[in-house]
Design an enzyme around this catalytic site. Structure first.
Site, PDB file in Angstrom:
ATOM      1  N   LYS A   1       0.360  -1.408   0.597  1.00 41.73           N
ATOM      2  CA  LYS A   1       0.222  -0.249  -0.270  1.00 41.73           C
ATOM      3  C   LYS A   1       1.089   1.107   0.277  1.00 41.73           C
ATOM      4  CE  LYS A   1      -3.453   2.308   2.584  1.00 41.73           C
ATOM      5  NZ  LYS A   1      -4.395   2.278   4.152  1.00 41.73           N
TER       6      LYS A   1
ATOM      7  N   GLU B   1      10.385  -4.231   4.459  1.00 39.84           N
ATOM      8  CA  GLU B   1      10.787  -6.054   4.289  1.00 39.84           C
ATOM      9  C   GLU B   1      10.351  -5.514   2.966  1.00 39.84           C
ATOM     10  OE1 GLU B   1       8.777  -5.082   6.826  1.00 39.84           O
ATOM     11  OE2 GLU B   1       8.760  -6.129   8.096  1.00 39.84           O
TER      12      GLU B   1
ATOM     13  N   GLY C   1      -5.304  -1.669   5.338  1.00 42.10           N
ATOM     14  CA  GLY C   1      -4.075  -3.302   4.449  1.00 42.10           C
ATOM     15  C   GLY C   1      -4.726  -4.645   5.166  1.00 42.10           C
ATOM     16  N   ARG C   2      -5.245  -4.680   6.194  1.00 43.54           N
ATOM     17  CA  ARG C   2      -5.961  -5.972   6.277  1.00 43.54           C
ATOM     18  C   ARG C   2      -7.169  -6.284   6.013  1.00 43.54           C
ATOM     19  NH1 ARG C   2      -4.500  -2.680  10.773  1.00 43.54           N
ATOM     20  NH2 ARG C   2      -6.389  -2.296  11.994  1.00 43.54           N
TER      21      ARG C   2
ATOM     22  N   GLU D   1      -4.665  -6.894  14.731  1.00 44.11           N
ATOM     23  CA  GLU D   1      -4.035  -5.466  14.173  1.00 44.11           C
ATOM     24  C   GLU D   1      -5.398  -4.190  14.566  1.00 44.11           C
ATOM     25  OE1 GLU D   1      -0.652  -4.571  11.539  1.00 44.11           O
ATOM     26  OE2 GLU D   1      -2.804  -4.553  10.170  1.00 44.11           O
TER      27      GLU D   1
ATOM     28  N   HIS E   1      -5.401 -33.280  17.954  1.00 45.27           N
ATOM     29  CA  HIS E   1      -3.702 -34.387  17.995  1.00 45.27           C
ATOM     30  C   HIS E   1      -3.136 -33.666  18.520  1.00 45.27           C
ATOM     31  CE1 HIS E   1      -6.008 -38.427  16.343  1.00 45.27           C
ATOM     32  NE2 HIS E   1      -7.135 -37.041  14.948  1.00 45.27           N
TER      33      HIS E   1
ATOM     34  N   LYS F   1       9.858  -0.749  14.104  1.00 44.06           N
ATOM     35  CA  LYS F   1       9.934  -0.642  12.440  1.00 44.06           C
ATOM     36  C   LYS F   1      10.658   1.263  12.561  1.00 44.06           C
ATOM     37  CE  LYS F   1       5.393  -0.991  10.675  1.00 44.06           C
ATOM     38  NZ  LYS F   1       4.062  -0.688   9.431  1.00 44.06           N
TER      39      LYS F   1
HETATM   40  O1  F6P Z   1       3.031  -3.639   9.865  1.00 46.81           O
HETATM   41  C1  F6P Z   1       1.089  -3.122   9.419  1.00 46.81           C
HETATM   42  C2  F6P Z   1       1.498  -2.910   8.304  1.00 46.81           C
HETATM   43  O2  F6P Z   1       1.323  -1.406   8.163  1.00 46.81           O
HETATM   44  C3  F6P Z   1       0.084  -3.489   7.742  1.00 46.81           C
HETATM   45  O3  F6P Z   1      -0.556  -3.157   8.390  1.00 46.81           O
HETATM   46  C4  F6P Z   1       0.227  -3.688   6.578  1.00 46.81           C
HETATM   47  O4  F6P Z   1      -1.062  -4.432   5.605  1.00 46.81           O
HETATM   48  C5  F6P Z   1       1.133  -4.194   6.661  1.00 46.81           C
HETATM   49  O5  F6P Z   1       2.173  -3.225   7.477  1.00 46.81           O
HETATM   50  C6  F6P Z   1       2.335  -4.251   5.340  1.00 46.81           C
HETATM   51  O6  F6P Z   1       2.384  -2.821   4.215  1.00 46.81           O
HETATM   52  P1  F6P Z   1       1.820  -2.334   3.258  1.00 46.81           P
HETATM   53  O7  F6P Z   1       0.926  -2.996   2.043  1.00 46.81           O
HETATM   54  O8  F6P Z   1       2.220  -0.437   3.206  1.00 46.81           O
HETATM   55  O9  F6P Z   1       3.333  -2.660   2.589  1.00 46.81           O
END
Ligand code: F6P
Length: 544
Positions: free
Chosen positions: A208, A214, A270-271, A356, A387, A507
């Site tokens: 987003k 990452e 995002g979620r 979240e 199990h 972060k």
């Molecule tokens: O770290 C949380 C977050 O902001 C989530 O809410 C989001 O889904 C994820 O990081 C990834 O964010 P982006 O889509 O901006 O890379």
């Protein structure tokens, strides 16, 4: 409507009183007193059958919880969300994931503009791209057909796509390979591409913000990997990289042609984004028609949530029962147990959606809450979990409300497998609710010393959620069911279910520590003594 603090809402005090009576009542008694309980506390809507009769509740509990929903302004809040009001107050944003699945002719306003045409224009662009890729019309830089799609993203830009791909794998294009890379641990990328040919591989960079550490790290590694396989030909990027983002500037900076960018909007959290362009990998896997069927499923549940009376409203009921256990019984967790192998990543997906969203400690106006908010969601597919951790659910000291999810028809009917699978669902909910009393255990010839070990107290609550068949539409309905249950809970707790400030601190600190791990000169460390020692140890022992 102005809403009083939770503890002073009249229904809250009534529920507290009522709980005193309820905590001693056993499900055995509740079922014995009412032969029709199983049917009475069951609702069917939008193709989902919810049996909530095996919960520690009575008609009075339900009526008080419904009163609580009214006093919490749930009706007004639902309307406000659908109207595009900026209910995500800390980020001053609307919350309009419901617009992502609205039909073409719907009108949903945001800042004076109907957003539905934009949504459908992106969907059409995605469909066009998906068709070209699936048919081989879109080729890699050397003219080879694209056979591998790697989605790079994290959190909402990964969990939805992975979960949906696994859930709908039955409908997927089997001639193509789909991989998902999220972790900044290089192993994730290395293992995802080790058997792939760069000439046949497309990367979807899903973010987003297009700034997430990452994702950007993995995206650059992917770029290097691709160029290494293509003699460093920069031009190849255009054919092997597309982006899903709200940030055109950063996408262009990365070198992706913005014609190959699929947009979404800041009113999609995002979620809550698996049904936006973030679902591009899903659409490529299952085809545009199936993707649209999934959206229709979401929409059907949205409409049910928006219009059904609360006493027959699936997400409202699910949300209210979660409040009942979290705030009155002190339950810390909710187990989600899909008896469907294709839903193996559904609990992981729900963890971000629920935790979240509702892992918050202050109300909308910043006041510290004096009640528990979002429970911990967890789970594994049945029957595997049986199990493993079910022992604790049956005989441990904690109360763990469970959601059992199952489908009447198997997508892979094999002999007696499905009957056995479903028999286990029904058996587990029965065993949890009713347990096994002393006389029954004794009648089996159990010696006295072994009795306490073999007793099952029962009275352990569960919901049973049944659907006919795991179709794309069914998945959409199921996800929307939980989205709106989360919304119901957040409304009653009066929290902002749509921000996530809690993930920021870690972060920021990581950004500070990265150079301290990488600098050749000994860094000046000003952390606490534990963090300083950990950093020193890593510097001394890390590989070159
Ligand atoms: O770290 C949380 C977050 O902001 C989530 O809410 C989001 O889904 C994820 O990081 C990834 O964010 P982006 O889509 O901006 O890379």
């Amino acid at each position: 409507m102005s809403v009083a603090a939770l503890r002073v809402r009249p229904a809250w005090a009534l529920l507290e009183n009522h709980f005193q009576k309820m905590q001693g009542l056993h499900l055995r008694q509740l079922f014995a007193e009412d032969a029709k309980r199983g049917e009475k506390f069951a609702v069917e809507a939008a193709g989902i059958y919810l049996d909530y009769s095996k919960n520690r509740m009575t008609a009075e509990t339900l009526q008080l919880l419904l009163q609580l929903a009214e006093e919490s302004g749930l009706r007004e809040r639902i309307d406000a969300m659908f109207r595009g009001e900026k209910i995500n107050v800390t980020e001053k944003r609307s919350v309009l994931h419901v617009a992502l699945r609205a039909p073409r002719d719907a009108t949903i306003m945001h800042d004076g503009e109907n957003v539905v045409p934009q949504v459908h224009s992106v969907l059409d662009k995605m469909a066009d791209f998906a068709v070209r890729l699936r048919s081989g019309a879109w080729q890699g830089h050397t003219g080879k057909r694209i056979r591998n799609v790697v989605n790079i993203g994290i959190g909402g830009s990964d969990l939805g796509p992975v979960m949906a791909y696994e859930a709908l794998r039955y409908y997927s294009e089997r001639a193509m390979t789909f991989r998902f890379v999220s972790n900044v641990d290089g192993t994730d990328f290395a293992e995802a591409v080790r058997d792939l040919d760069p000439l046949e591989t497309l990367f979807i960079i899903s973010s987003k913000t297009f700034t997430t550490l990452e994702t950007m790290t993995n995206a650059h590694t992917a770029r290097d990997w691709l160029l290494a396989g293509l003699n460093g030909e920069e031009k190849a990027i255009a054919k092997h990289f597309v982006a899903v983002s709200t940030n055109t500037k950063e996408v262009a900076k990365f070198g992706i042609d913005t014609d190959n960018m699929f947009g979404f909007w800041d009113w999609v959290g995002g979620r809550y984004s698996m049904d936006s362009a973030i679902g591009l990998s899903t659409m490529i896997a299952i085809g545009p028609e199936n993707f649209r069927a999934m959206l229709d499923g979401f929409h059907e549940m949205d409409e049910h949530f928006r219009t059904a009376p609360f006493d027959r409203n699936l997400p409202v009921l699910l949300g209210l029962l979660t409040i009942w256990y979290a705030d009155f019984f002190g339950a810390q967790t909710v187990a989600v147990l899909p008896y469907e192998q294709y839903l193996k990543r559904f609990p992981a997906y729900l963890q971000q959606l629920t935790m979240e969203s509702n892992g918050k400690h202050v109300t909308l106006d910043g006041t510290q809450v004096d009640y528990d908010t979002g429970p911990i969601y967890w789970g594994e597919p049945g029957t595997n979990g049986q199990h493993s951790f079910y022992q604790l659910i049956h005989q441990g000291t904690r109360l763990i409300p469970c959601d059992f999810i199952a489908f009447m028809q198997s997508l892979n009917p094999l002999g007696r497998h499905h009957d056995m699978l479903l028999a286990n669902v029904f058996a587990q909910t029965e065993a949890l609710a009713f347990g096994k009393v002393e006389e029954e255990v004794k009648a089996e010839g159990t010696p006295d010393w072994l009795l306490p070990h073999r007793l099952f107290a029962g009275n352990r609550p569960s919901n049973t959620i049944l659907l006919d068949r795991l179709t794309p539409a069914a998945l959409g309905k199921l996800v929307a069911l939980y989205e709106h249950s989360v919304f119901t809970q957040g409304t009653i707790w009066q929290i902002d279910s749509f921000d996530q400030w809690g993930v920021e601190l870690g972060k920021v600190l990581a950004q500070r520590i990265i150079p301290q791990l990488e600098d050749t000169a000994e860094p000046k460390l000003e952390h606490d003594s534990s963090t300083n020692a950990l950093i020193r140890r890593y510097r001394k022992r890390k590989g070159s």
